[in-house]
Enzyme design. Structure first.
Site, PDB file in Angstrom:
ATOM      1  N   SER A 161      15.983  19.923 -17.545  1.00 38.86           N
ATOM      2  CA  SER A 161      14.038  20.586 -17.995  1.00 38.86           C
ATOM      3  C   SER A 161      14.811  22.311 -18.321  1.00 38.86           C
ATOM      4  O   SER A 161      16.288  22.333 -18.516  1.00 38.86           O
ATOM      5  CB  SER A 161      13.698  20.782 -16.436  1.00 38.86           C
ATOM      6  OG  SER A 161      12.980  22.332 -16.835  1.00 38.86           O
ATOM      7  N   GLU A 208       9.724   6.873 -17.282  1.00 43.76           N
ATOM      8  CA  GLU A 208       8.097   7.550 -17.288  1.00 43.76           C
ATOM      9  C   GLU A 208       7.876   6.930 -19.444  1.00 43.76           C
ATOM     10  O   GLU A 208       6.051   7.078 -19.572  1.00 43.76           O
ATOM     11  CB  GLU A 208       8.019   9.201 -18.259  1.00 43.76           C
ATOM     12  CG  GLU A 208       8.417   9.740 -16.254  1.00 43.76           C
ATOM     13  CD  GLU A 208       8.712  11.309 -16.353  1.00 43.76           C
ATOM     14  OE1 GLU A 208       7.890  11.923 -15.275  1.00 43.76           O
ATOM     15  OE2 GLU A 208      10.102  11.446 -16.716  1.00 43.76           O
ATOM     16  N   LYS A 249      17.187  20.358 -12.349  1.00 46.67           N
ATOM     17  CA  LYS A 249      16.243  18.793 -12.853  1.00 46.67           C
ATOM     18  C   LYS A 249      16.722  18.187 -13.405  1.00 46.67           C
ATOM     19  O   LYS A 249      17.861  18.244 -14.609  1.00 46.67           O
ATOM     20  CB  LYS A 249      15.500  19.591 -13.441  1.00 46.67           C
ATOM     21  CG  LYS A 249      14.435  19.759 -12.850  1.00 46.67           C
ATOM     22  CD  LYS A 249      13.328  19.659 -11.678  1.00 46.67           C
ATOM     23  CE  LYS A 249      12.522  17.985 -12.123  1.00 46.67           C
ATOM     24  NZ  LYS A 249      11.064  18.803 -13.171  1.00 46.67           N
ATOM     25  N   HIS A 288       0.558  -1.312  -0.069  1.00 39.68           N
ATOM     26  CA  HIS A 288       0.055  -0.055   0.251  1.00 39.68           C
ATOM     27  C   HIS A 288       1.079   1.792  -0.250  1.00 39.68           C
ATOM     28  O   HIS A 288       0.690   2.463   0.729  1.00 39.68           O
ATOM     29  CB  HIS A 288      -0.937   0.318   1.258  1.00 39.68           C
ATOM     30  CG  HIS A 288      -1.729  -1.222   1.619  1.00 39.68           C
ATOM     31  ND1 HIS A 288      -2.848  -1.366   1.021  1.00 39.68           N
ATOM     32  CD2 HIS A 288      -1.393  -2.319   2.155  1.00 39.68           C
ATOM     33  CE1 HIS A 288      -3.789  -2.402   1.365  1.00 39.68           C
ATOM     34  NE2 HIS A 288      -2.790  -2.956   1.790  1.00 39.68           N
TER      35      HIS A 288
END
Ligand code: ARG
Length: 471
Positions: free
Chosen positions: A285, A298, A291, A164
């Site tokens: 980025s 992804e 970043k 969980h």
């Protein structure tokens, strides 16, 4: 009647040419040219079978085979020729016939004796799927090996196992990596099943009814490397279950890739900081200089949608079809080709990313040191002292509550306080309460103890099918 000179496949009963837009709409050469190697292989086998039944003389078959080889070589070395010469060809089958007629004159028209594009496309596509499934298997094998290599290199590093998305119990990082490897081995089996369902040769099925020239179906199947022939001509020309099976296997691979991707996206976040993303598989980025984004994972996660989409798309195409070949079936190829290519990229990139990811052992160990992860160990301790588990669970809950009210870690409570909650706690309690102890207690086969994980590695390596390592 005049002898025909054009290279049209049909048209004898037509008065007008197709509408230009419809002509382009129904053409499939743009994508089914990918089946050219399979088409040529089937043509070669068919030519030899036609000689056996006296349609071709020995010289004619020799000439036909030589012309087919020439077409294959030219198409391979000069892809633009396929486009220009095939500009008016409907599909890959038409293209080869047109090229054969160009090479051989009217002899080129004889190859299509007794056969239909309906059986040709089914046969070509089956051969493609068999080969594609083998390629995916070997890419998958490389990924499993990368996971195994990291698992072996990281033996002994603990991490916080979660359920969980909450800290649950300590496990070994290697155990986590092997969990993904196990899922991927199931995909090897699914890919094997897809190849097995493609392994039957439709040639000799004709357009739907079979072949009236007593063609030797078994010889053609054997020549093409199939282990058997299809059982029913009507079924054979419209069966695309092998394509569904392959898309299902690819969807399984993609789903498993998407799950590991999700783990690594989280692991790369500042909150987890379990991994240092490899530069080779990350991006920056355009706005925020600090970043470093886990784009490889992804994109793998994102592209999974279209793989599943391809499976659902084909199921939807097939669901309303009446018996026999229908042109809808032409829709089977593009999505499968694309799903195959995508999964191949996804596997190669995931493999590279796994190989180059650096795990931060310090960070993994520090989060695994959360005392909450040892609560189950305390309950198990009480069980070993004779307390029934449900009662032990409740007692440990009380300890946690007491620690919370004192704003302490529960492991900081002194023994006499623990004994007030349960007299079963004794001197030996605290010393056994470590992450290592918790991990080492899971010695069952399949558990996270070091010796179980070592055995799991040996077991996994022994189960990996030999043929998957071909590449
Ligand atoms: N291009 C077709 C396909 O991919 C080949 C079979 C065409 N058959 C026909 N009768 N029009 O399915």
């Amino acid at each position: 009647m005049t002898e025909r000179k054009d290279s049209k496949l049909w048209g004898g009963r037509f008065e007008r040419a197709p509408d230009a837009r419809f002509g382009a709409f129904q053409r499939s050469l743009v994508f089914d040219r990918r089946l050219l190697p399979q088409e040529i292989a089937v043509d070669r086998a068919w030519a030899k079978a036609l000689e056996q039944i006296g349609i071709f003389t020995a010289t004619e078959v020799k000439e036909t085979l030589a012309a087919l080889d020439k077409i294959a070589q030219r198409a391979e070395s000069d892809p633009a020729w396929v486009e220009s010469f095939g500009a008016d060809a409907e599909d890959v089958h038409h293209f080869v016939e047109k090229a054969l007629v160009e090479e051989l004159g009217p002899l080129g028209w004889r190859l299509h004796t007794g056969r239909s594009r309906n059986e040709l496309v089914a046969t070509d596509f089956r051969l493609f799927v068999i080969c594609a499934a083998a390629q995916t298997k070997s890419s998958l094998f490389a990924l499993i090996n990368a996971l195994l290599a990291q698992a072996k290199g990281k033996l002994g590093v603990p991490m916080a196992g979660m359920t969980h998305m909450q800290h649950a119990q300590p496990i070994l990082l290697s155990h986590f990596l092997l969990a993904h490897a196990e899922a991927f081995t199931r995909d090897l089996t699914r890919l094997q099943n897809a190849a097995a369902s493609a392994d039957a040769c439709p040639m000799g099925s004709g357009a739907l009814a079979g072949n009236s020239f007593a063609i030797d179906r078994a010889a053609i199947a054997c020549d093409l490397g199939f282990s058997k022939i299809t059982a029913n001509s009507l079924d054979a020309v419209s069966d695309r279950d092998f394509a569904l099976d392959y898309l299902f296997a690819l969807s399984g691979v993609a789903t498993h890739l998407s799950r590991i991707a999700e783990d690594f996206v989280l692991f790369a976040s500042q909150e987890f900081s379990y991994v240092i993303l490899p530069d080779e598989y990350s991006t920056g980025s355009s706005l925020m200089p600090q970043k470093k984004n886990p784009d490889c994972w992804e994109l793998i996660r994102g592209k999974t949608g279209r793989i599943t989409g391809a499976l659902v798309g084909l199921l939807t195409t097939l669901k309303g079809l009446p018996t026999g070949y229908q042109r809808d079936l032409q829709e089977d190829k593009e999505a499968l080709f694309s799903a195959h290519d995508q999964v191949d990229d996804m596997l190669a990139i995931a493999t590279g990313a796994i190989k180059t990811t650096a795990f931060r052992d310090d960070r993994l160990r520090s989060l695994a040191s959360d005392p909450a992860l040892l609560a189950t160990e305390a309950a198990d301790y009480l069980v070993r002292k004779g307390v029934p588990f449900r009662q032990a669970h409740d007692l440990v809950g009380k300890i946690l509550k007491e620690a919370e009210s004192q704003q302490k870690l529960w492991t900081e409570l002194p023994l006499d306080e623990l004994r007030r909650i349960s007299p079963a706690f004794a001197e030996d309690f605290a010393s056994g309460l470590t992450i290592e102890g918790a991990v080492e207690s899971k010695k069952v086969p399949g558990g996270t103890a070091l010796e179980s994980v070592r055995a799991a590695i040996v077991d996994l390596e022994s189960r990996l099918p030999r043929e998957a390592g071909a590449k």
